[in-house]
Each structure stands twice: as C-alpha cells, then as structure tokens.
Design a protein around this motif. Structure first.
Motif, short mmCIF file in Angstrom:
data_model
loop_
_atom_site.label_atom_id
_atom_site.label_comp_id
_atom_site.label_asym_id
_atom_site.label_seq_id
_atom_site.Cartn_x
_atom_site.Cartn_y
_atom_site.Cartn_z
N ARG A 1 -61.64 168.26 15.90
CA ARG A 1 -63.03 167.95 16.18
C ARG A 1 -63.74 167.90 14.83
NH1 ARG A 1 -64.94 168.09 21.43
NH2 ARG A 1 -65.19 165.98 20.69
N GLY B 1 -61.32 154.76 4.34
CA GLY B 1 -60.17 154.96 3.45
C GLY B 1 -59.26 153.74 3.39
N THR B 2 -59.16 153.02 4.50
CA THR B 2 -58.25 151.87 4.54
C THR B 2 -58.71 150.78 3.57
OG1 THR B 2 -57.85 152.38 6.85
CG2 THR B 2 -57.13 150.22 6.10
N HIS C 1 -55.10 162.90 3.38
CA HIS C 1 -55.15 164.22 4.01
C HIS C 1 -55.41 165.35 3.02
CE1 HIS C 1 -51.91 162.47 6.98
NE2 HIS C 1 -53.05 161.82 7.04
N ARG D 1 -50.99 166.21 19.01
CA ARG D 1 -50.63 164.81 18.69
C ARG D 1 -49.29 164.77 17.97
NH1 ARG D 1 -55.10 161.12 19.23
NH2 ARG D 1 -53.77 159.56 18.31
N LYS E 1 -60.98 164.07 9.70
CA LYS E 1 -60.44 164.73 8.51
C LYS E 1 -61.14 166.07 8.27
CE LYS E 1 -57.52 161.53 7.30
NZ LYS E 1 -57.45 160.86 8.59
N ASP F 1 -51.60 157.92 -1.62
CA ASP F 1 -52.44 157.98 -0.43
C ASP F 1 -52.64 159.47 -0.19
OD1 ASP F 1 -53.43 158.27 2.12
OD2 ASP F 1 -52.37 156.53 2.92
N SER G 1 -59.37 160.04 2.41
CA SER G 1 -60.11 159.53 3.58
C SER G 1 -61.16 160.55 4.00
CB SER G 1 -59.16 159.28 4.75
OG SER G 1 -59.90 159.15 5.95
N TYR H 1 -48.32 163.15 15.33
CA TYR H 1 -48.47 162.47 14.04
C TYR H 1 -47.23 162.77 13.21
CZ TYR H 1 -53.54 162.08 14.92
OH TYR H 1 -54.78 161.79 15.45
N1 T4K Z 1 -53.76 156.99 5.12
C1 T4K Z 1 -53.42 158.02 5.93
C2 T4K Z 1 -52.22 158.82 5.58
C3 T4K Z 1 -54.21 158.33 7.06
O1 T4K Z 1 -53.85 159.35 7.88
C4 T4K Z 1 -55.34 157.55 7.34
C5 T4K Z 1 -56.15 157.82 8.50
C6 T4K Z 1 -55.66 156.50 6.44
C7 T4K Z 1 -54.84 156.25 5.35
C8 T4K Z 1 -56.85 155.60 6.64
O2 T4K Z 1 -58.06 156.27 6.40
P1 T4K Z 1 -59.40 155.80 7.22
O3 T4K Z 1 -59.50 154.30 7.08
O4 T4K Z 1 -59.27 156.24 8.65
O5 T4K Z 1 -60.50 156.52 6.46
C9 T4K Z 1 -56.98 159.12 13.36
C10 T4K Z 1 -58.00 158.60 12.40
O6 T4K Z 1 -58.78 157.55 12.96
C11 T4K Z 1 -57.45 158.15 11.09
O7 T4K Z 1 -58.53 158.20 10.18
C12 T4K Z 1 -56.37 159.09 10.58
N2 T4K Z 1 -55.74 158.64 9.37
C13 T4K Z 1 -55.31 159.28 11.64
C14 T4K Z 1 -54.22 160.23 11.21
O8 T4K Z 1 -55.92 159.84 12.80
P2 T4K Z 1 -56.35 158.35 15.77
O9 T4K Z 1 -56.12 157.02 16.36
O10 T4K Z 1 -55.34 159.41 16.02
O11 T4K Z 1 -57.82 158.92 16.13
P3 T4K Z 1 -58.39 159.36 17.52
O12 T4K Z 1 -59.59 158.54 17.83
O13 T4K Z 1 -57.33 159.44 18.55
O14 T4K Z 1 -58.94 160.84 17.21
C15 T4K Z 1 -58.07 161.95 17.05
C16 T4K Z 1 -58.68 163.14 17.78
O15 T4K Z 1 -59.93 163.49 17.24
C17 T4K Z 1 -58.90 162.89 19.25
O16 T4K Z 1 -58.39 163.99 19.96
C18 T4K Z 1 -60.40 162.83 19.43
C19 T4K Z 1 -60.95 163.63 18.25
N3 T4K Z 1 -62.19 163.07 17.76
C20 T4K Z 1 -62.15 161.88 17.10
C21 T4K Z 1 -63.31 161.33 16.61
C22 T4K Z 1 -63.29 160.01 15.89
C23 T4K Z 1 -63.37 163.75 17.96
O17 T4K Z 1 -63.38 164.84 18.58
N4 T4K Z 1 -64.52 163.23 17.46
C24 T4K Z 1 -64.56 162.04 16.79
O18 T4K Z 1 -65.63 161.62 16.33
O19 T4K Z 1 -56.50 158.10 14.19
#
Ligand code: T4K
Length: 379
Positions: free
Chosen positions: A12, A65-66, A164, A319, A190, A161, A185, A321
């Motif tokens: 969260r 970050g992307t 994290h 998750r 994060k 990268d 990121s 990951y």
């Molecule tokens: N390189 C690496 C190694 C990365 O891990 C990432 C991003 C990047 C580059 C790229 O950086 P960015 O362009 O994102 O800055 C999530 C994130 O969206 C992603 O940023 C992150 N890595 C990746 C590891 O995880 P999802 O698809 O798992 O996100 P999502 O929507 O399923 O959310 C995860 C959990 O967080 C859910 O249980 C819900 C919760 N959540 C999420 C958001 C957005 C909340 O409680 N509130 C929120 O506002 O990708």
C-alpha cells in the motif's frame, strides 16, 4: 483462523498527512505552475541531490521509471546494439531496451542475490554488446565490483535498474555511486514514491543536458528541436508527494525492517520456506538494506502455488514477483537463453505483504496461515 476482514495487499502506498499535501497544493494553486520544471520540482531535485550526496548536475527527474530508463538508454546510444540483462525482473527493464531499438540478451542470475550473475553475463558479451543492465532485484545489491570490472575490461556501460533500491547503501556509499548510471522508480507501489515518478543518477554530468532535452520533446526553444524526444516530465503534484515522503524515508525503512524480522523469526522453524541470506549481509558486501520487498522461496512450484492460493482464501494477496520469467512473455520468447537458476527461482518465489501500517496482527496471521498449510502438507 478466520479470513482477514479487509484484504491485505502486497503493498500500500505510504500517504503523508492530508493537510500537509493540501498546504502544498495551495502553494501550487497560487503559483499557477503545474509542470515543466516548476518550483516544487526544483526543490525536490535539490533535496534528492542532497540525499544522494551528488551535485545537482548529476540527476534528473521523470514522470515514471520506465520512461527514465528509455531516455537513459537512448541518451547513452544503446540503439542498434545488444545489451546483456536479466530475465528475472519486471517487464519494464527490457521493454525500455526494445522500445529504443536495443536487443536484450538474457543471462542467468546469482542464486543468493537473485540479481544478474556477472560470470553468466560475461559469457553473453559479443562484439555487438554496448552495455550491461543489471537490476538490484528487491533492492538487494548486485555484485557491483564485479560489474565495474566487466565494464572496464570490455569497455561497456554499466547501467543499473535500481527501481527497487532507493535508500540502499553498500559499504557506506549510496548504491547510485556504482556503475555509470542508476534508475530509481518512484511508483506508488514503491517504498519511496511520488505517485508516479522516476529518477536518474549518473556519473557523467554531460548526460543531464541530453536526458533533460529528451524528456521535453528535445526542443531547445520555440524554434529549435534537436532530436526525437518525448514527454516524460514530472509534474508539481508528483514532486510535492516526493518532497513530503522524503521527510519520512528513514521511518519507512525502519518500519519495513520490523516486518521483515517478524516474518523471518516467525518462519524460522518451518521447513520448505527460505529467506534470502543476503538480507543478513552474507553476500560479501556490508549493505544497509531498504527492505522494500519481502521475498521468500519455497521448496518447489507446487508448494509456492498452494501457499499463494491459501493466502488468497484468507484475503491475503501476496504476489509472485517475478513469475513468469520475462523471457516467457511473447515479446521475448525469441530472446530466450539458458537461465535455469532464474527459472527455478521464478517458480519458487513469493513476495509477502510489506508496507507502512501493516501491523503485527497481520504478519502473525500470515505466518500462522503458512505454518498450518506447510505443517499439514509435510505430515
Ligand atoms: N524496473 C523494475 C525492476 C520495476 O520493478 C519497475 C516497476 C520498473 C522498472 C518501472 O518503473 P515505473 O515505470 O513503474 O516507475 C507494479 C508497479 O506498477 C510497477 O511500478 C512495479 N515495477 C512492479 C513491480 O509492480 P503491478 O502490475 O504489480 O501493480 P498493481 O497495480 O498490481 O499494484 C500492486 C499492489 O499494490 C496491488 O495489490 C494494489 C496495490 N496498490 C497499487 C497502487 C498503484 C495500492 O494499494 N495502491 C495503489 O495506488 O506493477
């Protein structure tokens, strides 16, 4: 044990007191300046330079970050070449390479750190290789000295990268001091976030001009455009969130450490579940961790899947990951190579909920659910 009343998600976002954000919004309203290098962004930029201990010329902020990675790869001239990287990461690492016309070449990971293995990476170097892009997976540092050595030996750029790895230190130095450049990121999921956002920290200050141009369409003035740029600027509302969250970063890390230790101690007597040893500083470096993620390994895929599903039954959303491996996704199938360790880890890993505000009732409940399942499973 009954399922948790409210879902427990893998993470969260930390949110600062609403009145602090509102106060900052009032200033933004008064300024009528919302994006394009506004005053809050400049303040955030300066604070980050202080936090990393680098001059303001050696960093640049982005809307995510992307795009920060994409622009960095473009600015460093990786297009048309091969780049050795890891398949055990979020898709964004390789997407950013492909999207600028570089070819990711995958090498296996180190079974202790779960980061790209320098020896495996070296074997994939060819005359077409332009760079190595290791990922500090879960914030655990790569073998940075070995990558520095590879960079020198083959004349390659080492670009981390570090999505994290905000707040991580190696041998007392910021993790951003290693390699040619690092991307952090600031996405909401994060440890440290600015809603969406990304930061580049780099050694060569000449890069700043290039990446700053590319993130603003590569326009220099009303009448000059010098390259094919894009729009990747951080706005004032994002920067405000970053400024407020930077005030509490040490607390965020301390809190996650407590959660990590609760899981580690709670799971210590259970067979078939393994913590990553390098979090206890046995990977050859003295590391100040950020505890951004809480990954655990199970003995096999079947056990991991059973735990993942059982937790869901109790309203806990861990998750996997990073499963499947990046090379199992359509855009990368043709780039597959032999990465048996990465395949094995992707099949066995689970990241447990960890975030500011996750309390002891939640962690002990999660431990109990896993314990009951695995003990029943063993007998
Ligand atoms: N390189 C690496 C190694 C990365 O891990 C990432 C991003 C990047 C580059 C790229 O950086 P960015 O362009 O994102 O800055 C999530 C994130 O969206 C992603 O940023 C992150 N890595 C990746 C590891 O995880 P999802 O698809 O798992 O996100 P999502 O929507 O399923 O959310 C995860 C959990 O967080 C859910 O249980 C819900 C919760 N959540 C999420 C958001 C957005 C909340 O409680 N509130 C929120 O506002 O990708």
């Amino acid at each position: 044990m009954k399922p948790f009343k409210n879902p427990i998600l893998v993470t969260r976002p930390y949110l600062p007191p609403l009145e602090d954000y509102q106060k900052g919004l009032e200033e933004i309203w008064n300024n009528q300046w919302l994006t394009n290098n506004g005053p809050v962004l400049k303040k955030f930029h300066g604070q980050l330079a202080g936090y990393f201990g680098v001059p303001e010329t050696n960093l640049s902020l982005f809307n995510n970050g992307t795009l920060a990675l994409e622009i960095l790869f473009q600015a460093m001239g990786l297009a048309g070449g091969e780049v050795v990287t890891t398949p055990f990461t979020f898709v964004a690492t390789s997407h950013a390479l492909k999207r600028i016309g570089a070819e990711p070449v995958f090498a296996d990971i180190d079974p202790e750190t779960l980061c790209l293995d320098p020896a495996a990476a070296e074997k994939m170097i060819t005359p077409r290789t332009k760079a190595i892009v290791p990922v500090h997976v879960y914030g655990h540092p790569c073998d940075v000295n070995a990558f520095d050595e590879l960079g020198r030996k083959y004349g390659l750029k080492i670009i981390y990268d570090a999505a994290h790895a905000f707040g991580v230190k190696i041998n007392g130095k910021s993790i951003a001091e290693y390699g040619d450049a690092s991307m952090f990121s600031f996405h909401s999921t994060k440890l440290f976030h600015s809603i969406e956002g990304g930061l580049l920290v780099f050694k060569d200050r000449a890069l700043q001009q290039k990446v700053d141009q590319l993130k603003n369409f590569a326009i220099l003035s009303e009448t000059e455009c010098v390259d094919v740029g894009t729009n990747a600027k951080m706005n004032e509302m994002q920067a405000l969130m970053g400024v407020l969250n930077l005030n509490v970063i040490d607390d965020l890390i301390s809190h996650r450490k407590v959660i990590y230790e609760a899981y580690r101690d709670g799971f210590s007597g259970i067979r078939d579940i393994e913590f990553l040893h390098c979090l206890d500083n046995s990977c050859g470096y003295s590391v100040s961790h950020n505890y951004a993620y809480c990954p655990v390994l199970f003995k096999d895929l079947d056990t991991r899947e059973r735990v993942y599903r059982r937790l869901k039954d109790y309203n806990v959303f861990s998750r996997r990951y990073f499963y499947p491996l990046l090379t199992d996704f359509d855009p990368y199938r043709e780039n597959q190579s032999q990465t048996p360790i990465a395949t094995d880890i992707a099949n066995r890993v689970l990241t447990l909920p960890t975030y500011h505000g996750l309390d002891e009732t939640a962690t002990s409940g999660i431990i109990q659910i896993v314990q009951e399942l695995l003990q029943g499973y063993e007998s």
